[in-house]
Scaffold this motif. Structure first.
Motif, PDB file in Angstrom:
ATOM      1  N   GLU A 146      12.444-100.510 -30.728  1.00  0.00           N
ATOM      2  CA  GLU A 146      11.688 -99.657 -31.657  1.00  0.00           C
ATOM      3  C   GLU A 146      10.549-100.405 -32.331  1.00  0.00           C
ATOM      4  N   ASN A 147      10.429-101.684 -32.036  1.00  0.00           N
ATOM      5  CA  ASN A 147       9.352-102.470 -32.654  1.00  0.00           C
ATOM      6  C   ASN A 147       8.080-102.341 -31.799  1.00  0.00           C
ATOM      7  N   LYS A 148       7.516-101.125 -31.838  1.00  0.00           N
ATOM      8  CA  LYS A 148       6.387-100.792 -30.957  1.00  0.00           C
ATOM      9  C   LYS A 148       5.166-101.674 -31.258  1.00  0.00           C
ATOM     10  N   ARG A 149       5.011-101.990 -32.531  1.00  0.00           N
ATOM     11  CA  ARG A 149       3.848-102.806 -32.922  1.00  0.00           C
ATOM     12  C   ARG A 149       3.922-104.180 -32.268  1.00  0.00           C
ATOM     13  N   ALA A 150       5.110-104.782 -32.339  1.00  0.00           N
ATOM     14  CA  ALA A 150       5.280-106.105 -31.738  1.00  0.00           C
ATOM     15  C   ALA A 150       5.118-106.018 -30.220  1.00  0.00           C
ATOM     16  N   ILE A 151       5.719-105.009 -29.611  1.00  0.00           N
ATOM     17  CA  ILE A 151       5.665-104.894 -28.143  1.00  0.00           C
ATOM     18  C   ILE A 151       4.220-104.734 -27.680  1.00  0.00           C
ATOM     19  N   ARG A 152       3.438-103.936 -28.411  1.00  0.00           N
ATOM     20  CA  ARG A 152       2.011-103.778 -28.029  1.00  0.00           C
ATOM     21  C   ARG A 152       1.267-105.091 -28.185  1.00  0.00           C
ATOM     22  N   ALA A 153       1.544-105.798 -29.272  1.00  0.00           N
ATOM     23  CA  ALA A 153       0.849-107.078 -29.499  1.00  0.00           C
ATOM     24  C   ALA A 153       1.235-108.081 -28.397  1.00  0.00           C
ATOM     25  N   TYR A 154       2.519-108.125 -28.035  1.00  0.00           N
ATOM     26  CA  TYR A 154       2.952-109.060 -26.987  1.00  0.00           C
ATOM     27  C   TYR A 154       2.334-108.682 -25.633  1.00  0.00           C
ATOM     28  N   ARG A 155       2.337-107.375 -25.326  1.00  0.00           N
ATOM     29  CA  ARG A 155       1.727-106.947 -24.056  1.00  0.00           C
ATOM     30  C   ARG A 155       0.260-107.351 -23.998  1.00  0.00           C
TER      31      ARG A 155
ATOM     32  N   TYR B 112      -1.284-106.835 -43.798  1.00  0.00           N
ATOM     33  CA  TYR B 112      -1.944-107.381 -42.611  1.00  0.00           C
ATOM     34  C   TYR B 112      -1.391-106.826 -41.300  1.00  0.00           C
ATOM     35  N   TRP B 113      -0.441-105.924 -41.374  1.00  0.00           N
ATOM     36  CA  TRP B 113       0.124-105.369 -40.142  1.00  0.00           C
ATOM     37  C   TRP B 113      -0.901-104.465 -39.439  1.00  0.00           C
ATOM     38  N   GLY B 114      -0.868-104.499 -38.127  1.00  0.00           N
ATOM     39  CA  GLY B 114      -1.649-103.557 -37.321  1.00  0.00           C
ATOM     40  C   GLY B 114      -3.149-103.768 -37.367  1.00  0.00           C
ATOM     41  N   ARG B 115      -3.576-104.978 -37.726  1.00  0.00           N
ATOM     42  CA  ARG B 115      -5.029-105.247 -37.807  1.00  0.00           C
ATOM     43  C   ARG B 115      -5.440-106.409 -36.900  1.00  0.00           C
ATOM     44  N   GLY B 116      -4.619-106.696 -35.915  1.00  0.00           N
ATOM     45  CA  GLY B 116      -4.994-107.698 -34.910  1.00  0.00           C
ATOM     46  C   GLY B 116      -4.643-109.137 -35.262  1.00  0.00           C
ATOM     47  N   TYR B 117      -4.026-109.344 -36.448  1.00  0.00           N
ATOM     48  CA  TYR B 117      -3.690-110.720 -36.852  1.00  0.00           C
ATOM     49  C   TYR B 117      -2.550-111.284 -35.998  1.00  0.00           C
ATOM     50  N   GLY B 118      -1.556-110.422 -35.722  1.00  0.00           N
ATOM     51  CA  GLY B 118      -0.404-110.886 -34.941  1.00  0.00           C
ATOM     52  C   GLY B 118      -0.795-111.238 -33.519  1.00  0.00           C
ATOM     53  N   ARG B 119      -1.590-110.365 -32.925  1.00  0.00           N
ATOM     54  CA  ARG B 119      -2.031-110.612 -31.545  1.00  0.00           C
ATOM     55  C   ARG B 119      -2.796-111.944 -31.464  1.00  0.00           C
ATOM     56  N   GLU B 120      -3.653-112.171 -32.460  1.00  0.00           N
ATOM     57  CA  GLU B 120      -4.414-113.435 -32.406  1.00  0.00           C
ATOM     58  C   GLU B 120      -3.485-114.639 -32.599  1.00  0.00           C
TER      59      GLU B 120
ATOM     60  N   GLY C 102       8.206-117.080 -31.840  1.00  0.00           N
ATOM     61  CA  GLY C 102       8.641-116.109 -32.849  1.00  0.00           C
ATOM     62  C   GLY C 102       7.515-115.918 -33.843  1.00  0.00           C
ATOM     63  N   ILE C 103       7.454-114.743 -34.439  1.00  0.00           N
ATOM     64  CA  ILE C 103       6.385-114.499 -35.415  1.00  0.00           C
ATOM     65  C   ILE C 103       6.834-113.477 -36.444  1.00  0.00           C
ATOM     66  N   THR C 104       6.472-113.728 -37.696  1.00  0.00           N
ATOM     67  CA  THR C 104       6.624-112.728 -38.757  1.00  0.00           C
ATOM     68  C   THR C 104       5.372-112.749 -39.613  1.00  0.00           C
ATOM     69  N   ILE C 105       4.677-111.623 -39.652  1.00  0.00           N
ATOM     70  CA  ILE C 105       3.639-111.449 -40.675  1.00  0.00           C
ATOM     71  C   ILE C 105       4.355-110.763 -41.825  1.00  0.00           C
ATOM     72  N   GLY C 106       4.574-111.499 -42.893  1.00  0.00           N
ATOM     73  CA  GLY C 106       5.381-110.992 -43.995  1.00  0.00           C
ATOM     74  C   GLY C 106       4.583-110.167 -44.980  1.00  0.00           C
TER      75      GLY C 106
HETATM   76  C1  LIG Z   1       4.981-107.836 -34.914  1.00  0.00           C
HETATM   77  C2  LIG Z   1       3.753-108.386 -35.632  1.00  0.00           C
HETATM   78  C3  LIG Z   1       3.722-109.901 -35.521  1.00  0.00           C
HETATM   79  C4  LIG Z   1       2.504-107.822 -34.912  1.00  0.00           C
HETATM   80  O1  LIG Z   1       1.368-108.285 -35.598  1.00  0.00           O
HETATM   81  P1  LIG Z   1       0.260-107.228 -36.051  1.00  0.00           P
HETATM   82  O2  LIG Z   1      -0.870-107.980 -36.612  1.00  0.00           O
HETATM   83  O3  LIG Z   1       0.903-106.206 -36.921  1.00  0.00           O
HETATM   84  O4  LIG Z   1      -0.097-106.567 -34.653  1.00  0.00           O
HETATM   85  P2  LIG Z   1      -1.528-106.337 -33.986  1.00  0.00           P
HETATM   86  O5  LIG Z   1      -2.386-105.560 -34.935  1.00  0.00           O
HETATM   87  O6  LIG Z   1      -2.060-107.598 -33.455  1.00  0.00           O
HETATM   88  O7  LIG Z   1      -1.120-105.428 -32.743  1.00  0.00           O
HETATM   89  C5  LIG Z   1      -0.320-104.299 -32.977  1.00  0.00           C
HETATM   90  C6  LIG Z   1      -0.540-103.236 -31.929  1.00  0.00           C
HETATM   91  O8  LIG Z   1       0.341-102.155 -32.175  1.00  0.00           O
HETATM   92  C7  LIG Z   1      -0.375-100.990 -32.567  1.00  0.00           C
HETATM   93  N1  LIG Z   1       0.348-100.419 -33.691  1.00  0.00           N
HETATM   94  C8  LIG Z   1       0.178-100.636 -35.005  1.00  0.00           C
HETATM   95  N2  LIG Z   1       1.079 -99.923 -35.705  1.00  0.00           N
HETATM   96  C9  LIG Z   1       1.851 -99.289 -34.802  1.00  0.00           C
HETATM   97  C10 LIG Z   1       2.956 -98.410 -34.910  1.00  0.00           C
HETATM   98  N3  LIG Z   1       3.466 -98.065 -36.090  1.00  0.00           N
HETATM   99  N4  LIG Z   1       3.502 -97.936 -33.750  1.00  0.00           N
HETATM  100  C11 LIG Z   1       3.003 -98.278 -32.549  1.00  0.00           C
HETATM  101  N5  LIG Z   1       1.955 -99.126 -32.390  1.00  0.00           N
HETATM  102  C12 LIG Z   1       1.390 -99.613 -33.516  1.00  0.00           C
HETATM  103  C13 LIG Z   1      -1.752-101.460 -32.935  1.00  0.00           C
HETATM  104  O9  LIG Z   1      -2.716-100.431 -32.724  1.00  0.00           O
HETATM  105  C14 LIG Z   1      -1.934-102.635 -31.983  1.00  0.00           C
HETATM  106  O10 LIG Z   1      -2.167-102.210 -30.662  1.00  0.00           O
HETATM  107  P3  LIG Z   1      -3.638-102.165 -30.047  1.00  0.00           P
HETATM  108  O11 LIG Z   1      -4.299-103.451 -30.454  1.00  0.00           O
HETATM  109  O12 LIG Z   1      -3.395-102.032 -28.589  1.00  0.00           O
HETATM  110  O13 LIG Z   1      -4.310-100.997 -30.679  1.00  0.00           O
HETATM  111  C15 LIG Z   1       3.741-107.962 -37.134  1.00  0.00           C
HETATM  112  O14 LIG Z   1       3.556-106.557 -37.241  1.00  0.00           O
HETATM  113  C16 LIG Z   1       5.010-108.390 -37.853  1.00  0.00           C
HETATM  114  O15 LIG Z   1       5.151-109.531 -38.206  1.00  0.00           O
HETATM  115  N6  LIG Z   1       5.960-107.446 -38.056  1.00  0.00           N
HETATM  116  C17 LIG Z   1       7.217-107.738 -38.766  1.00  0.00           C
HETATM  117  C18 LIG Z   1       8.090-108.804 -38.081  1.00  0.00           C
HETATM  118  C19 LIG Z   1       8.216-108.599 -36.596  1.00  0.00           C
HETATM  119  O16 LIG Z   1       8.325-107.479 -36.102  1.00  0.00           O
HETATM  120  N7  LIG Z   1       8.218-109.716 -35.855  1.00  0.00           N
HETATM  121  C20 LIG Z   1       8.375-109.716 -34.399  1.00  0.00           C
HETATM  122  C21 LIG Z   1       9.792-109.810 -34.035  1.00  0.00           C
HETATM  123  S1  LIG Z   1      10.035-109.803 -32.278  1.00  0.00           S
END
Ligand SMILES: CC(C)(COP(=O)(O)OP(=O)(O)OC[C@H]1O[C@@H](n2cnc3c(N)ncnc32)[C@H](O)[C@@H]1OP(=O)(O)O)[C@@H](O)C(=O)NCCC(=O)NCCS
Length: 182
Positions: A132-141, A99-107, A91-95
């Motif tokens: 709908e959590n596209k950001r998380a799904i992309r990071a997990y993929r 820091y969202w969308g800058r590669g921190y979650g993926r790392e 599980g992960i939450t970047i609160g």
């Molecule tokens: C989910 C989470 C851990 C991801 O970490 P992050 O640092 O934001 O994600 P990353 O930057 O590593 O990767 C995000 C990917 O989504 C893309 N992305 C960013 N914002 C996006 C958006 N609004 N819609 C779609 N894709 C998006 C990024 O470009 C990146 O993909 P890429 O590397 O292929 O270009 C973080 O955003 C978070 O904690 N969110 C709130 C809590 C949460 O959702 N937890 C997970 C529950 S399952």
């Protein structure tokens, strides 16, 4: 304890709790993560829970603070560790939304996978994420997770029903994705 280029994953200290409490009560963060509808949580409750876990330990979960630029920016960990089948749920939450969308979650997820597979000898990681959590799904993929199933309209997300996506990655797949460095 686990060092990446952008983040360090380390033990949760009592001093971290106030920041973690702010993240926990940030509606945008909680709704992004999805799952159960967010509830307000008081700091004292988090302190009590943390004190209990610090003294008793916990066999089926491991928690980390995510630290970046010298600050706690969130938390992550392994839960539901099944020692017989050797799987667990990361599980992960970047609160800190800066820091969202800058590669921190993926790392951070990559560090968790390495820890789970190589250090803890687990063999499968699985998780649930709302569709709908596209950001998380992309990071997990990007870390090797694939969609394994989908429970339709399973989650009530502040106004609408959304699908719940089940994702997983096996240790052999993770190992194969590394450039020979296991
Ligand atoms: C989910 C989470 C851990 C991801 O970490 P992050 O640092 O934001 O994600 P990353 O930057 O590593 O990767 C995000 C990917 O989504 C893309 N992305 C960013 N914002 C996006 C958006 N609004 N819609 C779609 N894709 C998006 C990024 O470009 C990146 O993909 P890429 O590397 O292929 O270009 C973080 O955003 C978070 O904690 N969110 C709130 C809590 C949460 O959702 N937890 C997970 C529950 S399952």
């Amino acid at each position: 304890m686990l060092e990446g280029e952008k983040v360090t994953l380390r033990a949760v200290e009592r001093e971290d709790l106030e920041r973690l409490w702010r993240f926990r009560n940030d509606l945008e963060v909680e709704l992004a993560g999805g799952g159960d509808p967010p509830l307000p949580v008081c700091l004292e409750r988090m302190r009590t829970k943390s004190d209990r876990e610090a003294s008793e330990g916990s066999r089926d979960k491991t928690d980390f603070v995510i630290e970046a630029d010298g600050e706690c920016i969130g938390h992550c960990g392994l839960s539901n560790i099944d020692v017989a089948a050797r799987h667990c749920e990361p599980g992960i939450t970047i609160g800190d939304r800066e820091y969202w969308g800058r590669g921190y979650g993926r790392e951070a997820v990559g560090l968790l996978l390495d820890y789970a597979f190589r250090v803890r000898n687990l063999r499968r990681m699985w998780l649930e994420v709302h569709a709908e959590n596209k950001r998380a799904i992309r990071a997990y993929r990007a870390c090797g997770f694939v969609e394994e199933g989908r429970v339709r309209e399973h989650i009530w997300l502040a106004g609408r029903y959304v699908d719940n996506v089940i994702m997983g990655v096996l240790r052999e797949e993770w190992k194969a994705s590394l450039a020979g460095d296991w």
